[in-house]
Design a protein around this motif. Structure first.
Motif, short mmCIF file in Angstrom:
data_model
loop_
_atom_site.label_atom_id
_atom_site.label_comp_id
_atom_site.label_asym_id
_atom_site.label_seq_id
_atom_site.Cartn_x
_atom_site.Cartn_y
_atom_site.Cartn_z
N HIS A 122 0.81 -1.22 0.00
CA HIS A 122 0.00 0.00 0.00
C HIS A 122 0.84 1.27 0.00
CE1 HIS A 122 0.95 -0.90 4.19
NE2 HIS A 122 0.77 0.39 4.47
N LEU A 123 2.15 1.15 0.24
CA LEU A 123 3.02 2.32 0.26
C LEU A 123 3.70 2.51 -1.09
CD1 LEU A 123 4.73 1.90 3.75
CD2 LEU A 123 2.85 3.43 3.15
N SER A 124 4.18 3.74 -1.31
CA SER A 124 4.98 4.00 -2.52
C SER A 124 6.31 3.26 -2.41
CB SER A 124 5.23 5.50 -2.67
OG SER A 124 4.01 6.20 -2.81
N GLN A 125 6.89 2.92 -3.55
CA GLN A 125 8.14 2.18 -3.58
C GLN A 125 9.27 3.09 -4.09
OE1 GLN A 125 8.55 -1.05 -2.52
NE2 GLN A 125 6.38 -1.08 -1.94
N LEU A 126 10.32 3.19 -3.30
CA LEU A 126 11.53 3.89 -3.74
C LEU A 126 12.57 2.86 -4.14
CD1 LEU A 126 13.36 6.40 -4.10
CD2 LEU A 126 14.02 6.12 -1.69
N THR A 127 12.94 2.87 -5.41
CA THR A 127 14.00 1.97 -5.90
C THR A 127 15.31 2.74 -5.91
OG1 THR A 127 12.42 0.80 -7.31
CG2 THR A 127 14.76 0.50 -7.80
N VAL A 128 16.30 2.23 -5.22
CA VAL A 128 17.62 2.86 -5.15
C VAL A 128 18.60 1.99 -5.92
CG1 VAL A 128 19.46 3.71 -3.66
CG2 VAL A 128 17.07 3.83 -2.89
N ILE A 129 19.26 2.59 -6.92
CA ILE A 129 20.26 1.88 -7.72
C ILE A 129 21.61 2.54 -7.46
CG2 ILE A 129 21.02 1.27 -10.05
CD1 ILE A 129 18.13 1.43 -10.92
N GLN A 130 22.55 1.76 -6.97
CA GLN A 130 23.89 2.26 -6.68
C GLN A 130 24.90 1.59 -7.61
OE1 GLN A 130 25.67 1.04 -2.97
NE2 GLN A 130 26.88 2.92 -2.78
N ASN A 131 25.53 2.39 -8.46
CA ASN A 131 26.61 1.91 -9.32
C ASN A 131 27.93 2.17 -8.60
OD1 ASN A 131 25.01 1.34 -11.89
ND2 ASN A 131 24.46 3.46 -11.48
N ILE A 132 28.63 1.11 -8.25
CA ILE A 132 29.82 1.23 -7.39
C ILE A 132 31.09 0.90 -8.15
CG2 ILE A 132 30.86 0.54 -5.21
CD1 ILE A 132 28.22 -0.44 -4.27
N GLY A 133 32.12 1.73 -7.91
CA GLY A 133 33.46 1.44 -8.39
C GLY A 133 33.61 1.53 -9.89
N VAL A 134 34.67 0.89 -10.40
CA VAL A 134 35.00 0.89 -11.82
C VAL A 134 35.31 -0.54 -12.24
CG1 VAL A 134 36.56 1.78 -13.59
CG2 VAL A 134 35.93 3.23 -11.64
N TRP A 189 35.12 -0.31 -22.43
CA TRP A 189 34.26 0.76 -21.92
C TRP A 189 34.67 0.97 -20.46
CZ3 TRP A 189 28.14 0.41 -22.17
CH2 TRP A 189 27.60 1.62 -21.74
N GLN A 190 35.55 1.94 -20.24
CA GLN A 190 36.22 2.06 -18.95
C GLN A 190 35.35 2.60 -17.83
OE1 GLN A 190 39.67 4.44 -19.71
NE2 GLN A 190 40.72 2.85 -20.86
N SER A 191 34.34 3.37 -18.16
CA SER A 191 33.57 4.04 -17.12
C SER A 191 32.43 3.20 -16.55
CB SER A 191 33.01 5.36 -17.65
OG SER A 191 32.27 5.17 -18.85
N LEU A 192 32.34 1.94 -16.96
CA LEU A 192 31.32 1.06 -16.38
C LEU A 192 31.61 0.82 -14.91
CD1 LEU A 192 30.82 -1.70 -19.11
CD2 LEU A 192 29.19 0.08 -18.45
N PRO A 193 30.58 0.65 -14.08
CA PRO A 193 30.82 0.34 -12.66
C PRO A 193 31.26 -1.11 -12.49
CG PRO A 193 28.48 0.30 -13.12
CD PRO A 193 29.15 0.79 -14.39
N ALA A 194 31.85 -1.41 -11.34
CA ALA A 194 32.23 -2.78 -11.05
C ALA A 194 31.03 -3.60 -10.58
CB ALA A 194 33.32 -2.81 -9.98
N GLN A 195 30.11 -2.94 -9.90
CA GLN A 195 28.98 -3.65 -9.31
C GLN A 195 27.75 -2.74 -9.28
OE1 GLN A 195 28.40 -4.74 -4.84
NE2 GLN A 195 29.70 -6.37 -5.68
#
Length: 570
Positions: free
Chosen positions: A288-300, A498-504
């Motif tokens: 019944h609540l709104s959903q906040l999706t958090v996406i964290q792109n970490i590292g290289v 593609w060097q700027s991709l995150p590691a995880q």
């Protein structure tokens, strides 16, 4: 020429190769310092470095657009980012067929002289980036919101078509070569360097994270049926091998099933299916609540580096011998030896027996630091095409390697309004994907590298024969030495990426009431350092999304998070 002089020339060739390595073993990653600048928060300087290093029309034009798209997204210039992503997508589609002329060029000059075609896992990431950009633009331009949301959905449909084709494929792509001599050399080497068992089950077969994010984007745009299908595919892929292959926790699969159950509940009519999902979902989820999706792109993502070997011919055992030449820092040399031993060294019982029967007992001990390629009945064929004579002074072979991944993140926590709420869980490991992709291609890469350097050496030998120098004992040996030295200097591996991709990529989905919320991501590193990233989130619709980038190698005084975006959709 006597054997002493021959040994001296071989020593000079080795010294020349080592000198070359010290000067030109700088990787593509190190030549382009854009990612280092980005980690310091200097995004404008990073884009300048990209434009200086690449050309929009040259052999690296794909990287030109991919890198600029990443940095423009980090700067929240989503229109420019999508402009470059569109160019990149068009290029990837045009690269479907490899140019025969470029294939021939790579056989004589090396892969770095040819157009960079990218990796097959670039395409899903590209569609995801474009869709997120369209979502951000929809918030910034309310008057164009319906059209921009439709554009995001178009990207998800194209992504789905690509992933369906990917899962239907049964084999990889191998460059074809039509040159007769090249085919002969490749045929000699191919059965010797067959892939080992460790290379099984590491194919890039599907992308569970891309399906999951497609589900999120479809859900927040009201396309519940499409969202249900994508969540189902994501959950199935995570459960049936994707999570295990990329070392993801069970929470990842459970979250995908939670989303599937939520969409089924919203849609209605899926009571039977929901009953079957019991045990796979969290019964306490608050729909019944709104959903906040958090996406964290970490590292290289890990960088591709150059690894060098010397190939010689052993007349006594009728074998070719590959010997690694570790170079660089202590850690780099260790990684190179480990890569060689894992993929190429004669460490199996079969290899040891082969070494023992083909040579002497010393070959068995050296098997851990060399790779012997017993030719047996192929030796005469190798002599006939000039392979053995071409290796009189050896040949330098260059391939790529990646350092073993290191877990540097202890945990990532989400704090809401000053209270710890939940953890962000790994949903994709581009780091492991990059390493596994390199492992899968390692045997093909070294076969092509061996073939290329041998063809170059044989071609040089034939040229010497035409000049007549080959007949002169002293000048002929010196000429052969000179051509071997030139080939050693010009050999190079293709370290482009593609060097700027995150590691995880880590994800959390948290239920929140509407209104303003202070969100903090606390990234705790194993070193003890904690990186805090804060954002004021206005939750106004059913679905909200916050995407951020965390550079864990950034200096403490610089901005570790270079960009964050809030997408609130009703």
């Amino acid at each position: 020429m006597n054997s002493i002089t021959t040994q001296v020339l071989k020593l000079f060739l080795l010294l020349a190769t080592l000198t070359c390595l010290s000067a030109c073993n700088v990787t593509h990653f190190e030549k382009n310092n854009a990612i280092s600048l980005a980690q310091k928060g200097e995004l404008t300087s990073a884009r300048t470095a990209i434009k200086r290093h690449y050309s929009s029309q040259g052999k690296n034009r794909l990287l030109y657009h991919l890198e600029l798209a990443t940095y423009f997204q980090l700067e929240k210039d989503y229109q420019q980012s999508n402009k470059h992503l569109t160019h990149a997508k068009d290029l990837l589609e045009s690269f479907y067929t490899v140019s025969l002329s470029e294939t021939a060029l790579s056989q004589f000059s090396g892969p770095t002289y040819t157009t960079f075609h990218g990796q097959r896992y670039y395409r899903p990431l590209l569609h995801v980036m474009k869709a997120l950009n369209y979502n951000a633009l929809a918030i910034a331009q309310p008057e164009n919101r319906p059209a921009l949301q439709d554009s995001a959905l178009v990207e998800m449909r194209q992504l789905n078509l690509y992933l369906e084709a990917l899962t239907d494929e049964t084999g990889g792509y191998n460059p074809s070569v039509n040159d007769k001599l090249t085919n002969q050399i490749y045929a000699i080497l191919k059965p010797i360097l067959a892939p080992k068992a460790l290379l099984s089950n590491i194919d890039y077969r599907d992308d569970a994270f891309a399906h999951y994010l497609s589900g999120v984007i479809n859900e927040q745009n009201g396309e519940l049926d499409s969202a249900r299908l994508q969540y189902q595919r994501a959950a199935s892929a995570y459960e049936n091998g994707f999570a295990e292959q990329y070392q993801l926790p069970p929470d990842t699969t459970k979250q995908a099933y939670n989303n599937l159950a939520r969409v089924m509940t919203k849609s209605g009519g899926y009571e039977i299916e929901l009953e079957r999902l019991k045990g796979k979902i969290d019964p306490q989820q608050q729909n019944h609540l709104s959903q906040l999706t958090v996406i964290q792109n970490i590292g290289v993502a890990p960088q591709r580096k150059q690894f060098n070997l010397v190939l010689t011919a052993d007349h006594d055992s009728k074998a070719l011998v590959m010997t690694p030449i570790p170079f660089g820092t202590h850690a780099e040399r260790q990684a190179q030896i480990q890569w060689f031993q894992m993929l190429f060294a004669d460490t199996s019982i079969f290899d040891m027996i082969q070494n023992y029967t083909m040579g002497d007992s010393s070959d068995v001990a050296l098997g851990f630091v060399t790779k012997r390629l017993p030719l047996g009945g192929l030796w005469d064929n190798a002599k006939k095409v000039g392979l053995i004579d071409a290796l009189q002074y050896g040949a330098r072979i260059s391939v790529t390697y990646l350092a073993p991944p290191k877990e540097r993140i202890k945990s990532t926590e989400i704090w809401v309004n000053g209270q710890k709420h939940s953890q962000l869980h790994p949903f994709h490991s581009i780091e492991l994907l990059t390493v596994q992709n390199a492992l899968k291609n390692a045997n093909t890469e070294i076969q092509l590298a061996l073939t290329r350097e041998i063809v170059k050496a044989i071609s040089a030998q034939k040229l010497l024969q035409k000049t007549g120098l080959q007949q002169h004992e002293v000048f002929g040996s010196l000429a052969k030495f000179a051509t071997s030295a030139v080939n050693a200097v010009t050999a190079a591996a293709d370290t482009r990426q593609w060097q700027s991709l995150p590691a995880q990529i880590r994800v959390a989905q948290i239920p929140l009431p509407t209104g303003e919320h202070n969100i903090i991501i606390k990234t705790q590193l194993n070193s003890g350092r904690v990186i805090n990233q804060t954002e004021q989130v206005n939750v106004s619709g059913q679905m909200s999304l916050w995407q951020t980038r965390t550079f864990i190698d950034a200096p403490p005084q610089s901005k570790s998070s270079t960009s964050s975006s809030i997408f609130n959709l009703d």
